[in-house]
Design a protein around this motif. Structure first.
Motif, PDB file in Angstrom:
ATOM      1  N   THR A  17       0.848  -1.193   0.000  1.00 44.65           N
ATOM      2  CA  THR A  17       0.000   0.000   0.000  1.00 44.65           C
ATOM      3  C   THR A  17       0.884   1.243   0.000  1.00 44.65           C
ATOM      4  O   THR A  17       2.009   1.229   0.478  1.00 44.65           O
ATOM      5  CB  THR A  17      -0.924   0.048   1.233  1.00 44.65           C
ATOM      6  OG1 THR A  17      -0.128   0.226   2.415  1.00 44.65           O
ATOM      7  CG2 THR A  17      -1.734  -1.226   1.356  1.00 44.65           C
ATOM      8  N   LYS A  18       0.326   2.339  -0.540  1.00 43.89           N
ATOM      9  CA  LYS A  18       1.044   3.608  -0.534  1.00 43.89           C
ATOM     10  C   LYS A  18       0.048   4.747  -0.691  1.00 43.89           C
ATOM     11  O   LYS A  18      -0.827   4.718  -1.563  1.00 43.89           O
ATOM     12  CB  LYS A  18       2.079   3.680  -1.674  1.00 43.89           C
ATOM     13  CG  LYS A  18       2.919   4.949  -1.648  1.00 43.89           C
ATOM     14  CD  LYS A  18       3.778   5.055  -0.404  1.00 43.89           C
ATOM     15  CE  LYS A  18       4.581   6.340  -0.352  1.00 43.89           C
ATOM     16  NZ  LYS A  18       5.388   6.437   0.882  1.00 43.89           N
ATOM     17  N   GLN A  24      -4.922   7.709  -1.563  1.00 43.37           N
ATOM     18  CA  GLN A  24      -4.469   6.323  -1.459  1.00 43.37           C
ATOM     19  C   GLN A  24      -4.187   5.807  -2.874  1.00 43.37           C
ATOM     20  O   GLN A  24      -5.100   5.546  -3.646  1.00 43.37           O
ATOM     21  CB  GLN A  24      -5.544   5.456  -0.795  1.00 43.37           C
ATOM     22  CG  GLN A  24      -5.064   4.068  -0.395  1.00 43.37           C
ATOM     23  CD  GLN A  24      -4.123   4.095   0.803  1.00 43.37           C
ATOM     24  OE1 GLN A  24      -4.298   4.891   1.714  1.00 43.37           O
ATOM     25  NE2 GLN A  24      -3.119   3.232   0.799  1.00 43.37           N
ATOM     26  N   THR A  51       4.407   4.411  -9.259  1.00 41.49           N
ATOM     27  CA  THR A  51       4.608   4.358  -7.808  1.00 41.49           C
ATOM     28  C   THR A  51       5.041   2.962  -7.388  1.00 41.49           C
ATOM     29  O   THR A  51       5.979   2.790  -6.587  1.00 41.49           O
ATOM     30  CB  THR A  51       3.315   4.749  -7.067  1.00 41.49           C
ATOM     31  OG1 THR A  51       2.990   6.100  -7.386  1.00 41.49           O
ATOM     32  CG2 THR A  51       3.483   4.601  -5.567  1.00 41.49           C
ATOM     33  N   ILE A  55       8.672   1.653  -5.733  1.00 47.07           N
ATOM     34  CA  ILE A  55       8.773   0.877  -4.496  1.00 47.07           C
ATOM     35  C   ILE A  55       9.610  -0.376  -4.725  1.00 47.07           C
ATOM     36  O   ILE A  55      10.504  -0.704  -3.928  1.00 47.07           O
ATOM     37  CB  ILE A  55       7.368   0.503  -3.987  1.00 47.07           C
ATOM     38  CG1 ILE A  55       6.652   1.749  -3.465  1.00 47.07           C
ATOM     39  CG2 ILE A  55       7.444  -0.561  -2.886  1.00 47.07           C
ATOM     40  CD1 ILE A  55       5.186   1.534  -3.134  1.00 47.07           C
ATOM     41  N   LYS A  61       9.475   4.042  -0.316  1.00 44.22           N
ATOM     42  CA  LYS A  61       9.070   3.059   0.683  1.00 44.22           C
ATOM     43  C   LYS A  61       7.554   2.911   0.705  1.00 44.22           C
ATOM     44  O   LYS A  61       6.816   3.901   0.685  1.00 44.22           O
ATOM     45  CB  LYS A  61       9.570   3.467   2.071  1.00 44.22           C
ATOM     46  CG  LYS A  61      11.078   3.297   2.256  1.00 44.22           C
ATOM     47  CD  LYS A  61      11.481   3.549   3.702  1.00 44.22           C
ATOM     48  CE  LYS A  61      12.981   3.308   3.896  1.00 44.22           C
ATOM     49  NZ  LYS A  61      13.405   3.525   5.304  1.00 44.22           N
ATOM     50  N   ALA A  62       7.112   1.663   0.766  1.00 43.28           N
ATOM     51  CA  ALA A  62       5.686   1.392   0.886  1.00 43.28           C
ATOM     52  C   ALA A  62       5.221   1.690   2.303  1.00 43.28           C
ATOM     53  O   ALA A  62       6.013   1.652   3.253  1.00 43.28           O
ATOM     54  CB  ALA A  62       5.399  -0.065   0.528  1.00 43.28           C
ATOM     55  N   ASP A  63       3.939   1.973   2.446  1.00 40.59           N
ATOM     56  CA  ASP A  63       3.369   2.170   3.774  1.00 40.59           C
ATOM     57  C   ASP A  63       3.169   0.834   4.479  1.00 40.59           C
ATOM     58  O   ASP A  63       3.260   0.738   5.709  1.00 40.59           O
ATOM     59  CB  ASP A  63       2.039   2.905   3.673  1.00 40.59           C
ATOM     60  CG  ASP A  63       2.207   4.322   3.128  1.00 40.59           C
ATOM     61  OD1 ASP A  63       3.299   4.897   3.302  1.00 40.59           O
ATOM     62  OD2 ASP A  63       1.241   4.842   2.530  1.00 40.59           O
TER      63      ASP A  63
END
Length: 269
Positions: A17-18, A24, A51, A55, A61-63
């Motif tokens: 997720t990001k 979102q 995106t 990553i 960096k991903a969430d």
């Protein structure tokens, strides 16, 4: 999944997720890419393709979630990932003030490889750029510049290559040249993750196609599997008319063989 199957997976993405501020972009992305295949990530502008590539290439960096490239985790082992990959972005990274050969030599030196001149000559030959090797990249056509860009990214033989919309803005002939280059990569065992918004590009190149929509993978399969998602149509026999691609290639080439038949066209009219 068996241990052997796991070893054959070059890219594994789980729950990535990001978000940027309140937007979102990725909402839990999952997919695997088998080693030595072409995997197309298809989606419209803003779907999150770039995106995700950033990553996977450790630039962002991903969430949440995990991603493993060539058995290296993008968070805990970013150095291993960077040694295993190459990234060709949407815009060419060649130095226009240098010749094609000098661009390739520069990358070979930056990778601390022996005989950068010999490596440059090999890559020029591999990508049909030998005759243009001594010319500045500034005078290259769009297709030649993109081939040089990909050649630069392959120095050092990375096992995994990310191509982020590699034919964006190219003319039809240049697109076909890049397609052939991508096919050759997979033929030599390189794993290719290709992002594109062009349906025909994914259809012609990919072993598997994933459709990214609103931040998630909504379908993932081979072309045949995706086509079977829609009901079959009534078969009618009609005369096949040449496509615009057939006409274009016939007009710009002296002799072109296409799905529409064989056409011999003399330039100059």
């Amino acid at each position: 999944m068996t241990t052997e199957d796991a070893r054959n997976i070059a890219i594994r993405v789980r729950g990535v997720t990001k978000a940027f501020a309140e937007v979102q972009v990725l909402r839990g992305v999952d997919f695997d890419v088998e080693a030595g295949t072409i995997f197309a990530l298809l989606g419209s502008n803003g779907a999150g393709k770039t995106t995700l590539v950033r990553i996977l290439s450790t630039l962002l960096k991903a969430d949440a979630g995990t991603a493993v490239i060539n058995n290296w985790d993008v968070v805990s082992a970013p150095g291993g990932v960077r040694e295993s990959i190459s990234l060709t972005g949407q815009f060419s990274a060649v130095d226009e003030m240098l010749s094609g050969r000098e661009n390739l030599e520069l990358i070979a030196r930056l990778r601390h490889l022996k005989n950068p001149g010999a490596i440059a000559d090999t890559m020029l030959a591999r990508f049909s750029l030998t005759d243009a090797g001594s010319r500045k990249a500034a005078v290259y056509s769009g297709g030649m510049r993109r081939r040089l860009d990909i050649a630069m990214s392959l120095i050092g033989d990375p096992p995994v290559v990310f191509l982020d919309e590699p034919t964006s803005g190219l003319d039809p002939q240049a697109r076909i040249d890049v397609w052939q280059t991508v096919r050759e990569l997979a033929k030599h065992g390189t794993t290719v993750l290709l992002t594109t918004q062009y349906l025909d590009e994914a259809e012609k190149l990919a072993d598997r196609i994933a459709i990214l929509h609103h931040g998630t993978i909504i379908q993932n399969g081979t072309l045949d599997e995706l086509e079977r998602l829609l009901p079959s149509t009534t078969v009618e026999y009609v005369e096949k008319r040449p496509s615009l691609e057939d006409v274009f290639l016939a007009l710009v080439d002296d002799t072109t063989t296409s799905d529409a038949g064989t056409a011999s066209v003399t330039k100059g009219f």
